[in-house]
Scaffold this active site. Structure first.
Site, PDB file in Angstrom:
ATOM      1  N   LYS A  54       0.826  -1.325   0.119  1.00  0.00           N
ATOM      2  CA  LYS A  54      -0.094   0.065  -0.058  1.00  0.00           C
ATOM      3  C   LYS A  54       0.808   1.355   0.230  1.00  0.00           C
ATOM      4  O   LYS A  54       0.480   2.294  -0.788  1.00  0.00           O
ATOM      5  CB  LYS A  54      -0.937   0.203   1.210  1.00  0.00           C
ATOM      6  CG  LYS A  54      -1.800   1.155   1.218  1.00  0.00           C
ATOM      7  CD  LYS A  54      -2.499   1.442   2.593  1.00  0.00           C
ATOM      8  CE  LYS A  54      -1.747   2.155   3.542  1.00  0.00           C
ATOM      9  NZ  LYS A  54      -2.329   2.321   4.774  1.00  0.00           N
ATOM     10  N   ASN A  55       1.968   1.296   0.716  1.00  0.00           N
ATOM     11  CA  ASN A  55       2.776   2.375   1.057  1.00  0.00           C
ATOM     12  C   ASN A  55       3.562   2.997  -0.304  1.00  0.00           C
ATOM     13  O   ASN A  55       4.103   3.696  -0.335  1.00  0.00           O
ATOM     14  CB  ASN A  55       3.646   2.268   2.280  1.00  0.00           C
ATOM     15  CG  ASN A  55       2.585   2.454   3.506  1.00  0.00           C
ATOM     16  OD1 ASN A  55       1.642   2.938   3.327  1.00  0.00           O
ATOM     17  ND2 ASN A  55       3.427   2.081   4.656  1.00  0.00           N
ATOM     18  N   CYS A  68      -4.268  17.798  10.611  1.00  0.00           N
ATOM     19  CA  CYS A  68      -3.047  18.130  10.417  1.00  0.00           C
ATOM     20  C   CYS A  68      -2.888  19.397  10.704  1.00  0.00           C
ATOM     21  O   CYS A  68      -3.239  20.111   9.472  1.00  0.00           O
ATOM     22  CB  CYS A  68      -2.183  17.334   9.132  1.00  0.00           C
ATOM     23  SG  CYS A  68      -0.595  17.482   9.064  1.00  0.00           S
ATOM     24  N   PRO A  99       5.475  17.250   9.210  1.00  0.00           N
ATOM     25  CA  PRO A  99       5.757  16.611   7.811  1.00  0.00           C
ATOM     26  C   PRO A  99       4.880  17.523   6.566  1.00  0.00           C
ATOM     27  O   PRO A  99       5.393  17.322   5.529  1.00  0.00           O
ATOM     28  CB  PRO A  99       4.580  15.153   8.056  1.00  0.00           C
ATOM     29  CG  PRO A  99       4.875  15.110   9.722  1.00  0.00           C
ATOM     30  CD  PRO A  99       4.939  16.371  10.164  1.00  0.00           C
ATOM     31  N   VAL A 100       3.840  18.249   6.843  1.00  0.00           N
ATOM     32  CA  VAL A 100       3.243  18.803   5.883  1.00  0.00           C
ATOM     33  C   VAL A 100       4.288  20.006   5.526  1.00  0.00           C
ATOM     34  O   VAL A 100       4.200  20.303   4.398  1.00  0.00           O
ATOM     35  CB  VAL A 100       1.778  19.394   6.181  1.00  0.00           C
ATOM     36  CG1 VAL A 100       1.302  20.331   5.338  1.00  0.00           C
ATOM     37  CG2 VAL A 100       0.928  18.222   6.503  1.00  0.00           C
ATOM     38  N   ASP A 101       4.545  20.740   6.471  1.00  0.00           N
ATOM     39  CA  ASP A 101       5.489  21.582   6.291  1.00  0.00           C
ATOM     40  C   ASP A 101       6.762  21.287   5.292  1.00  0.00           C
ATOM     41  O   ASP A 101       7.169  22.144   4.628  1.00  0.00           O
ATOM     42  CB  ASP A 101       5.821  22.231   7.898  1.00  0.00           C
ATOM     43  CG  ASP A 101       6.789  23.745   7.768  1.00  0.00           C
ATOM     44  OD1 ASP A 101       6.412  24.638   6.965  1.00  0.00           O
ATOM     45  OD2 ASP A 101       7.996  23.600   8.158  1.00  0.00           O
ATOM     46  N   LEU A 102       7.293  20.054   5.401  1.00  0.00           N
ATOM     47  CA  LEU A 102       8.303  19.802   4.448  1.00  0.00           C
ATOM     48  C   LEU A 102       7.897  19.785   3.026  1.00  0.00           C
ATOM     49  O   LEU A 102       8.679  20.168   2.205  1.00  0.00           O
ATOM     50  CB  LEU A 102       8.927  18.248   5.021  1.00  0.00           C
ATOM     51  CG  LEU A 102       9.518  18.436   6.501  1.00  0.00           C
ATOM     52  CD1 LEU A 102       9.713  16.968   6.776  1.00  0.00           C
ATOM     53  CD2 LEU A 102      10.896  19.265   6.247  1.00  0.00           C
ATOM     54  N   ASP A 127       6.305   0.598  11.737  1.00  0.00           N
ATOM     55  CA  ASP A 127       4.947  -0.188  11.530  1.00  0.00           C
ATOM     56  C   ASP A 127       4.962  -1.650  11.806  1.00  0.00           C
ATOM     57  O   ASP A 127       4.049  -2.257  11.704  1.00  0.00           O
ATOM     58  CB  ASP A 127       4.685  -0.108   9.927  1.00  0.00           C
ATOM     59  CG  ASP A 127       4.120   1.320   9.628  1.00  0.00           C
ATOM     60  OD1 ASP A 127       3.688   2.338  10.497  1.00  0.00           O
ATOM     61  OD2 ASP A 127       4.176   1.620   8.202  1.00  0.00           O
ATOM     62  N   ILE A 142      10.015   7.067  16.269  1.00  0.00           N
ATOM     63  CA  ILE A 142       9.500   7.703  15.200  1.00  0.00           C
ATOM     64  C   ILE A 142       8.397   8.611  15.274  1.00  0.00           C
ATOM     65  O   ILE A 142       8.261   9.783  14.990  1.00  0.00           O
ATOM     66  CB  ILE A 142       8.960   6.835  14.020  1.00  0.00           C
ATOM     67  CG1 ILE A 142      10.225   5.931  13.562  1.00  0.00           C
ATOM     68  CG2 ILE A 142       8.566   7.575  12.732  1.00  0.00           C
ATOM     69  CD1 ILE A 142      11.443   6.564  13.256  1.00  0.00           C
TER      70      ILE A 142
END
Length: 421
Positions: free
Chosen positions: A22-23, A117, A123-126, A308, A330
Protein backbone atom coordinates in the site's frame (compact mmCIF):
# COMPACT_ATOMS: atom_id res chain seq x y z
CA UNK A 1 -19.48 -1.36 11.55
CA UNK A 2 -17.93 -4.80 11.01
CA UNK A 3 -16.17 -6.73 13.76
CA UNK A 4 -13.80 -9.70 13.85
CA UNK A 5 -14.33 -12.67 16.15
CA UNK A 6 -11.22 -14.78 16.70
CA UNK A 7 -11.04 -18.02 18.67
CA UNK A 8 -7.43 -18.38 19.79
CA UNK A 9 -5.15 -21.30 20.46
CA UNK A 10 -4.71 -22.58 16.91
CA UNK A 11 -1.16 -23.08 15.65
CA UNK A 12 -0.91 -21.39 12.23
CA UNK A 13 0.34 -23.61 9.41
CA UNK A 14 0.39 -23.14 5.64
CA UNK A 15 1.25 -20.78 2.79
CA UNK A 16 -0.13 -17.40 1.71
CA UNK A 17 0.60 -14.85 -0.99
CA UNK A 18 1.67 -11.35 0.03
CA UNK A 19 -0.17 -8.40 -1.55
CA UNK A 20 1.32 -5.36 -3.22
CA UNK A 21 2.56 -2.67 -0.84
CA UNK A 22 0.00 0.00 0.00
CA UNK A 23 2.75 2.45 0.94
CA UNK A 24 4.28 1.98 -2.50
CA UNK A 25 1.04 1.81 -4.50
CA UNK A 26 -0.30 5.14 -3.22
CA UNK A 27 2.66 7.33 -4.30
CA UNK A 28 2.94 5.38 -7.57
CA UNK A 29 -0.72 6.09 -8.32
CA UNK A 30 -0.10 9.78 -7.53
CA UNK A 31 2.93 9.75 -9.86
CA UNK A 32 0.79 8.66 -12.82
CA UNK A 33 -0.41 12.29 -12.91
CA UNK A 34 3.04 13.24 -14.22
CA UNK A 35 2.66 11.18 -17.39
CA UNK A 36 1.35 12.48 -20.73
CA UNK A 37 -0.16 9.12 -21.70
CA UNK A 38 -1.84 6.05 -20.20
CA UNK A 39 -0.02 4.16 -17.43
CA UNK A 40 -0.74 0.66 -16.13
CA UNK A 41 0.02 -0.14 -12.48
CA UNK A 42 -0.13 -3.84 -11.54
CA UNK A 43 -0.17 -5.76 -8.23
CA UNK A 44 -2.35 -3.20 -6.47
CA UNK A 45 -3.72 -4.35 -3.11
CA UNK A 46 -7.50 -4.23 -2.79
CA UNK A 47 -7.65 -1.80 0.14
CA UNK A 48 -9.79 1.14 1.21
CA UNK A 49 -6.98 3.69 0.76
CA UNK A 50 -6.34 2.50 -2.81
CA UNK A 51 -10.05 2.76 -3.58
CA UNK A 52 -10.07 6.29 -2.14
CA UNK A 53 -7.15 7.37 -4.34
CA UNK A 54 -8.89 5.96 -7.42
CA UNK A 55 -12.10 7.74 -6.35
CA UNK A 56 -10.09 10.96 -6.04
CA UNK A 57 -8.90 10.54 -9.63
CA UNK A 58 -12.50 10.04 -10.72
CA UNK A 59 -13.49 13.26 -8.95
CA UNK A 60 -10.74 15.04 -10.91
CA UNK A 61 -12.11 13.82 -14.25
CA UNK A 62 -9.79 10.86 -14.74
CA UNK A 63 -11.51 7.52 -15.27
CA UNK A 64 -9.22 4.67 -14.17
CA UNK A 65 -9.85 1.30 -15.82
CA UNK A 66 -9.55 -1.54 -13.30
CA UNK A 67 -9.25 -5.21 -14.26
CA UNK A 68 -9.70 -8.36 -12.20
CA UNK A 69 -5.94 -8.98 -12.05
CA UNK A 70 -5.29 -6.20 -9.53
CA UNK A 71 -4.08 -3.69 -12.11
CA UNK A 72 -5.37 -0.27 -13.14
CA UNK A 73 -4.85 1.87 -16.24
CA UNK A 74 -4.81 5.62 -15.69
CA UNK A 75 -4.77 8.29 -18.41
CA UNK A 76 -4.20 11.68 -16.73
CA UNK A 77 -4.80 13.59 -19.99
CA UNK A 78 -8.52 13.61 -19.20
CA UNK A 79 -8.08 15.59 -15.97
CA UNK A 80 -10.68 18.36 -15.57
CA UNK A 81 -10.05 19.80 -12.11
CA UNK A 82 -6.92 20.32 -10.04
CA UNK A 83 -8.67 20.17 -6.67
CA UNK A 84 -8.36 17.33 -4.15
CA UNK A 85 -11.41 17.89 -1.90
CA UNK A 86 -11.46 17.54 1.86
CA UNK A 87 -14.15 14.85 1.98
CA UNK A 88 -11.70 12.44 0.32
CA UNK A 89 -8.40 13.74 1.71
CA UNK A 90 -9.67 13.55 5.31
CA UNK A 91 -9.96 9.76 5.06
CA UNK A 92 -6.45 9.24 3.68
CA UNK A 93 -3.42 11.31 4.64
CA UNK A 94 -1.45 9.99 1.64
CA UNK A 95 -3.62 12.04 -0.72
CA UNK A 96 -1.19 14.92 -0.03
CA UNK A 97 1.02 13.03 -2.51
CA UNK A 98 -0.94 14.43 -5.48
CA UNK A 99 0.31 17.94 -4.62
CA UNK A 100 3.80 17.67 -6.14
CA UNK A 101 2.77 15.89 -9.35
CA UNK A 102 -0.11 18.31 -10.07
CA UNK A 103 2.01 21.43 -9.59
CA UNK A 104 4.83 19.95 -11.69
CA UNK A 105 2.63 18.75 -14.56
CA UNK A 106 -0.27 21.22 -14.64
CA UNK A 107 1.25 24.27 -12.96
CA UNK A 108 -1.16 24.47 -10.04
CA UNK A 109 -2.98 22.43 -7.41
CA UNK A 110 -5.45 22.82 -4.57
CA UNK A 111 -5.22 20.02 -2.01
CA UNK A 112 -7.06 19.86 1.31
CA UNK A 113 -4.88 19.58 4.38
CA UNK A 114 -4.90 15.99 5.66
CA UNK A 115 -7.41 15.49 8.46
CA UNK A 116 -6.23 16.54 11.89
CA UNK A 117 -2.98 17.97 10.56
CA UNK A 118 -2.09 21.55 11.53
CA UNK A 119 0.10 23.45 9.10
CA UNK A 120 2.85 23.89 11.67
CA UNK A 121 3.32 20.15 11.98
CA UNK A 122 6.57 19.07 10.46
CA UNK A 123 5.51 16.51 7.80
CA UNK A 124 3.21 18.85 5.82
CA UNK A 125 5.60 21.75 6.31
CA UNK A 126 8.36 19.76 4.58
CA UNK A 127 6.18 19.19 1.49
CA UNK A 128 5.41 22.91 1.26
CA UNK A 129 8.97 24.13 1.83
CA UNK A 130 10.33 21.67 -0.71
CA UNK A 131 7.98 22.94 -3.41
CA UNK A 132 8.69 26.55 -2.44
CA UNK A 133 12.40 25.86 -2.92
CA UNK A 134 11.50 24.90 -6.50
CA UNK A 135 9.77 28.23 -7.06
CA UNK A 136 6.17 27.36 -6.23
CA UNK A 137 4.00 30.02 -4.60
CA UNK A 138 1.93 28.43 -1.86
CA UNK A 139 -0.90 29.76 0.28
CA UNK A 140 -2.69 27.84 3.00
CA UNK A 141 -6.22 29.10 3.54
CA UNK A 142 -9.60 27.62 4.30
CA UNK A 143 -8.03 24.26 5.09
CA UNK A 144 -6.48 23.94 1.62
CA UNK A 145 -2.94 24.09 0.28
CA UNK A 146 -3.07 26.25 -2.87
CA UNK A 147 0.09 25.96 -4.96
CA UNK A 148 1.11 27.60 -8.22
CA UNK A 149 4.27 26.98 -10.24
CA UNK A 150 6.29 29.97 -11.50
CA UNK A 151 6.15 30.96 -15.15
CA UNK A 152 8.07 28.33 -17.09
CA UNK A 153 7.44 25.65 -14.46
CA UNK A 154 9.17 24.40 -11.35
CA UNK A 155 12.95 24.83 -11.10
CA UNK A 156 15.42 22.27 -9.84
CA UNK A 157 16.63 22.94 -6.30
CA UNK A 158 18.82 21.62 -3.52
CA UNK A 159 16.66 20.72 -0.54
CA UNK A 160 17.59 19.37 2.89
CA UNK A 161 14.91 17.57 4.92
CA UNK A 162 15.14 18.66 8.57
CA UNK A 163 13.71 15.28 9.55
CA UNK A 164 13.49 12.13 7.48
CA UNK A 165 10.08 12.09 5.79
CA UNK A 166 8.97 9.30 3.48
CA UNK A 167 6.01 11.11 1.92
CA UNK A 168 7.96 14.38 1.85
CA UNK A 169 10.79 12.71 -0.07
CA UNK A 170 8.29 11.13 -2.46
CA UNK A 171 6.36 14.34 -3.13
CA UNK A 172 9.43 16.44 -3.86
CA UNK A 173 11.08 13.68 -5.93
CA UNK A 174 7.95 13.45 -8.10
CA UNK A 175 7.81 17.22 -8.58
CA UNK A 176 11.52 17.35 -9.42
CA UNK A 177 11.07 14.76 -12.19
CA UNK A 178 9.51 17.45 -14.43
CA UNK A 179 11.33 20.50 -13.02
CA UNK A 180 13.85 22.46 -15.08
CA UNK A 181 17.39 21.52 -14.11
CA UNK A 182 18.83 19.38 -11.34
CA UNK A 183 17.40 18.77 -7.88
CA UNK A 184 19.35 17.24 -5.01
CA UNK A 185 17.40 15.95 -2.01
CA UNK A 186 19.50 15.52 1.13
CA UNK A 187 18.58 13.58 4.26
CA UNK A 188 16.08 11.81 2.04
CA UNK A 189 14.13 8.77 3.21
CA UNK A 190 15.76 5.46 2.25
CA UNK A 191 12.71 3.20 2.50
CA UNK A 192 12.17 0.51 -0.17
CA UNK A 193 8.88 2.20 -1.08
CA UNK A 194 10.84 5.35 -2.05
CA UNK A 195 13.07 3.18 -4.25
CA UNK A 196 10.01 1.56 -5.82
CA UNK A 197 8.56 4.98 -6.66
CA UNK A 198 11.90 6.08 -8.15
CA UNK A 199 12.00 2.92 -10.28
CA UNK A 200 8.48 3.66 -11.53
CA UNK A 201 9.45 7.23 -12.43
CA UNK A 202 12.54 5.91 -14.23
CA UNK A 203 10.33 3.47 -16.14
CA UNK A 204 8.42 6.53 -17.41
CA UNK A 205 11.64 8.25 -18.47
CA UNK A 206 12.70 10.18 -15.36
CA UNK A 207 16.40 10.65 -14.59
CA UNK A 208 16.93 9.74 -10.95
CA UNK A 209 19.95 8.39 -9.08
CA UNK A 210 20.65 7.67 -5.42
CA UNK A 211 17.23 6.36 -4.36
CA UNK A 212 17.80 4.12 -1.35
CA UNK A 213 20.51 6.45 -0.03
CA UNK A 214 20.08 9.70 1.88
CA UNK A 215 20.96 11.79 -1.19
CA UNK A 216 18.75 11.59 -4.28
CA UNK A 217 19.62 13.43 -7.49
CA UNK A 218 16.94 14.19 -10.08
CA UNK A 219 17.60 15.76 -13.48
CA UNK A 220 14.27 17.09 -14.70
CA UNK A 221 12.94 16.03 -18.11
CA UNK A 222 10.34 17.68 -20.36
CA UNK A 223 7.89 14.79 -20.37
CA UNK A 224 7.27 11.33 -18.96
CA UNK A 225 5.94 8.57 -21.21
CA UNK A 226 3.58 5.62 -20.78
CA UNK A 227 4.74 2.59 -18.81
CA UNK A 228 3.59 -0.67 -17.23
CA UNK A 229 4.81 -1.26 -13.68
CA UNK A 230 4.32 -3.84 -10.92
CA UNK A 231 4.13 -2.61 -7.32
CA UNK A 232 6.59 -4.17 -4.85
CA UNK A 233 5.36 -6.62 -2.15
CA UNK A 234 4.20 -5.30 1.20
CA UNK A 235 6.98 -5.77 3.75
CA UNK A 236 4.75 -4.86 6.71
CA UNK A 237 2.08 -7.38 5.73
CA UNK A 238 4.89 -9.91 5.33
CA UNK A 239 6.23 -9.19 8.81
CA UNK A 240 2.78 -9.25 10.38
CA UNK A 241 2.01 -12.79 9.18
CA UNK A 242 5.45 -13.99 10.26
CA UNK A 243 4.89 -12.63 13.77
CA UNK A 244 1.44 -14.27 13.82
CA UNK A 245 3.12 -17.59 13.04
CA UNK A 246 5.71 -17.01 15.76
CA UNK A 247 3.24 -16.25 18.56
CA UNK A 248 1.17 -19.35 17.77
CA UNK A 249 4.24 -21.61 17.61
CA UNK A 250 3.43 -22.36 13.99
CA UNK A 251 4.95 -22.68 10.53
CA UNK A 252 4.07 -20.24 7.76
CA UNK A 253 5.52 -19.66 4.30
CA UNK A 254 4.85 -16.27 2.72
CA UNK A 255 5.22 -16.08 -1.06
CA UNK A 256 5.56 -13.23 -3.59
CA UNK A 257 7.58 -11.19 -1.11
CA UNK A 258 11.18 -9.94 -0.80
CA UNK A 259 13.36 -10.99 2.17
CA UNK A 260 15.96 -8.31 1.44
CA UNK A 261 13.63 -5.47 2.50
CA UNK A 262 12.77 -7.02 5.87
CA UNK A 263 16.17 -7.90 7.29
CA UNK A 264 15.79 -6.01 10.60
CA UNK A 265 12.51 -7.81 11.33
CA UNK A 266 13.83 -11.23 10.31
CA UNK A 267 16.82 -10.82 12.64
CA UNK A 268 14.51 -10.08 15.58
CA UNK A 269 12.36 -13.12 14.75
CA UNK A 270 15.48 -15.30 14.75
CA UNK A 271 16.48 -13.74 18.08
CA UNK A 272 13.02 -14.72 19.38
CA UNK A 273 13.82 -18.35 18.56
CA UNK A 274 12.25 -18.75 15.13
CA UNK A 275 13.83 -20.82 12.38
CA UNK A 276 13.76 -18.55 9.32
CA UNK A 277 14.62 -19.68 5.79
CA UNK A 278 14.41 -17.53 2.67
CA UNK A 279 14.42 -17.74 -1.11
CA UNK A 280 14.42 -15.03 -3.75
CA UNK A 281 10.69 -14.32 -3.30
CA UNK A 282 9.62 -16.27 -0.21
CA UNK A 283 10.18 -16.54 3.55
CA UNK A 284 9.36 -19.49 5.78
CA UNK A 285 9.16 -19.23 9.57
CA UNK A 286 8.94 -22.28 11.81
CA UNK A 287 8.65 -22.09 15.61
CA UNK A 288 8.43 -25.89 16.02
CA UNK A 289 5.74 -25.39 18.66
CA UNK A 290 8.02 -23.33 20.91
CA UNK A 291 7.13 -20.19 22.83
CA UNK A 292 9.11 -17.17 21.55
CA UNK A 293 11.76 -15.43 23.63
CA UNK A 294 11.31 -11.74 24.46
CA UNK A 295 13.31 -9.30 22.30
CA UNK A 296 14.32 -5.66 22.62
CA UNK A 297 13.25 -3.43 19.73
CA UNK A 298 14.06 0.18 18.84
CA UNK A 299 12.28 1.75 15.87
CA UNK A 300 14.20 4.00 13.48
CA UNK A 301 14.12 4.96 9.79
CA UNK A 302 14.98 2.26 7.24
CA UNK A 303 17.10 0.12 7.17
CA UNK A 304 16.56 -0.10 10.94
CA UNK A 305 13.52 -1.69 12.59
CA UNK A 306 10.29 -0.23 11.12
CA UNK A 307 7.84 1.65 13.31
CA UNK A 308 5.01 -0.11 11.47
CA UNK A 309 6.12 -3.43 13.07
CA UNK A 310 6.38 -2.08 16.61
CA UNK A 311 2.86 -3.00 17.71
CA UNK A 312 3.18 -6.55 16.38
CA UNK A 313 6.35 -7.13 18.42
CA UNK A 314 4.67 -5.84 21.57
CA UNK A 315 2.13 -8.63 21.02
CA UNK A 316 4.97 -11.12 20.53
CA UNK A 317 6.68 -10.00 23.73
CA UNK A 318 3.35 -10.18 25.60
CA UNK A 319 3.38 -14.00 25.39
CA UNK A 320 7.16 -14.53 25.22
CA UNK A 321 9.58 -15.91 27.78
CA UNK A 322 11.17 -13.02 29.65
CA UNK A 323 10.90 -9.23 29.42
CA UNK A 324 11.49 -7.05 26.36
CA UNK A 325 11.69 -3.28 25.86
CA UNK A 326 10.13 -1.67 22.79
CA UNK A 327 11.35 1.88 22.13
CA UNK A 328 9.41 4.06 19.67
CA UNK A 329 11.52 6.88 18.19
CA UNK A 330 9.45 7.82 15.11
CA UNK A 331 5.92 8.68 16.26
CA UNK A 332 4.33 9.93 19.46
CA UNK A 333 1.19 8.32 20.86
CA UNK A 334 1.87 5.00 19.18
CA UNK A 335 1.16 2.82 22.20
CA UNK A 336 -2.65 3.11 22.06
CA UNK A 337 -2.94 -0.66 21.56
CA UNK A 338 -1.27 -1.32 24.92
CA UNK A 339 -4.42 -0.41 26.84
CA UNK A 340 -6.47 -2.86 24.78
CA UNK A 341 -3.86 -5.59 25.32
CA UNK A 342 -4.17 -4.97 29.07
CA UNK A 343 -7.78 -6.13 28.73
CA UNK A 344 -6.46 -9.48 27.52
CA UNK A 345 -4.09 -9.82 30.46
CA UNK A 346 -0.88 -8.48 28.91
CA UNK A 347 1.73 -7.11 31.33
CA UNK A 348 2.95 -3.90 29.72
CA UNK A 349 4.23 -0.73 31.34
CA UNK A 350 4.64 2.42 29.23
CA UNK A 351 7.30 4.93 30.27
CA UNK A 352 7.56 7.82 27.81
CA UNK A 353 8.53 6.37 24.43
CA UNK A 354 9.28 2.92 25.86
CA UNK A 355 7.01 -0.06 26.52
CA UNK A 356 8.36 -2.64 28.96
CA UNK A 357 6.65 -5.95 28.20
CA UNK A 358 6.80 -8.94 30.55
CA UNK A 359 5.63 -12.09 28.85
CA UNK A 360 2.83 -14.23 30.19
CA UNK A 361 2.05 -17.77 29.03
CA UNK A 362 -1.64 -17.16 28.39
CA UNK A 363 -3.67 -14.16 27.28
CA UNK A 364 -7.46 -14.24 27.66
CA UNK A 365 -9.91 -13.40 24.91
CA UNK A 366 -11.80 -10.14 25.50
CA UNK A 367 -13.73 -7.45 23.62
CA UNK A 368 -11.18 -4.92 22.32
CA UNK A 369 -11.17 -1.92 19.99
CA UNK A 370 -8.76 -1.14 17.16
CA UNK A 371 -7.32 2.38 17.41
CA UNK A 372 -5.23 2.54 14.25
CA UNK A 373 -3.94 0.34 11.43
CA UNK A 374 -0.91 -1.31 13.04
CA UNK A 375 -2.48 -1.40 16.51
CA UNK A 376 -5.32 -3.41 15.02
CA UNK A 377 -2.81 -5.93 13.65
CA UNK A 378 -1.35 -6.38 17.14
CA UNK A 379 -4.83 -7.15 18.50
CA UNK A 380 -5.38 -9.79 15.81
CA UNK A 381 -2.01 -11.38 16.62
CA UNK A 382 -2.75 -11.49 20.34
CA UNK A 383 -6.23 -12.88 19.71
CA UNK A 384 -4.79 -15.73 17.63
CA UNK A 385 -3.03 -17.22 20.64
CA UNK A 386 -5.38 -16.07 23.41
CA UNK A 387 -7.60 -18.47 25.32
CA UNK A 388 -11.22 -18.16 24.21
CA UNK A 389 -12.89 -15.63 21.91
CA UNK A 390 -11.74 -12.09 21.18
CA UNK A 391 -14.08 -9.59 19.55
CA UNK A 392 -12.26 -6.77 17.74
CA UNK A 393 -14.30 -3.64 17.03
CA UNK A 394 -13.58 -0.80 14.54
CA UNK A 395 -11.82 -3.12 12.11
CA UNK A 396 -12.08 -0.56 9.31
CA UNK A 397 -8.57 0.31 10.50
CA UNK A 398 -7.42 -3.20 9.52
CA UNK A 399 -9.08 -2.92 6.12
CA UNK A 400 -6.96 0.16 5.38
CA UNK A 401 -3.77 -1.89 5.33
CA UNK A 402 -4.45 -5.63 5.17
CA UNK A 403 -6.04 -7.19 2.10
CA UNK A 404 -8.45 -10.06 2.89
CA UNK A 405 -6.95 -10.58 6.35
CA UNK A 406 -9.56 -13.07 7.56
CA UNK A 407 -9.36 -15.13 4.36
CA UNK A 408 -5.56 -15.31 4.54
CA UNK A 409 -5.59 -16.29 8.21
CA UNK A 410 -8.27 -18.91 7.53
CA UNK A 411 -5.94 -20.39 4.90
CA UNK A 412 -3.41 -20.82 7.72
CA UNK A 413 -5.96 -22.55 9.96
CA UNK A 414 -7.05 -19.63 12.14
CA UNK A 415 -10.58 -19.55 13.54
CA UNK A 416 -11.58 -16.05 12.49
CA UNK A 417 -14.75 -14.58 11.06
CA UNK A 418 -16.13 -11.18 10.17
CA UNK A 419 -19.54 -10.20 11.52
CA UNK A 420 -21.61 -7.09 10.75
CA UNK A 421 -21.78 -4.45 13.47
Amino acid sequence: MDKLIITGGVRLDGEIRISGAKNSALPILAATLLCDGPVTVANLPHLHDITTMIELFGRMGIEPVIDEKLSVEIDPRTIKTLVAPYELVKTMRASILVLGPMVARFGEAEVALPGGCAIGSRPVDLHIRGLEAMGAVIDVEGGYIKAKAPEGGLRGANFFFDTVSVTGTENIMMAAALARGRSVLQNAAREPEVVDLANFLIAMGAKISGAGTDTITIDGVERLHSAIYKVMPDRIETGTYLVAAAVTGGRVKVKDTDPTILEAVLEKLKEAGAEVTTGSDWIELNMHGKRPKAVNVRTAPYPAFPTDMQAQFISLNAIAEGTGAVIETIFENRFMHVYELHRMGAKIQVEGNTAIVTGTEILKGAPVMATDLRASASLVISALMAEGDTLIDRIYHIDRGYECIEEKLQMLGAKIRRVPG
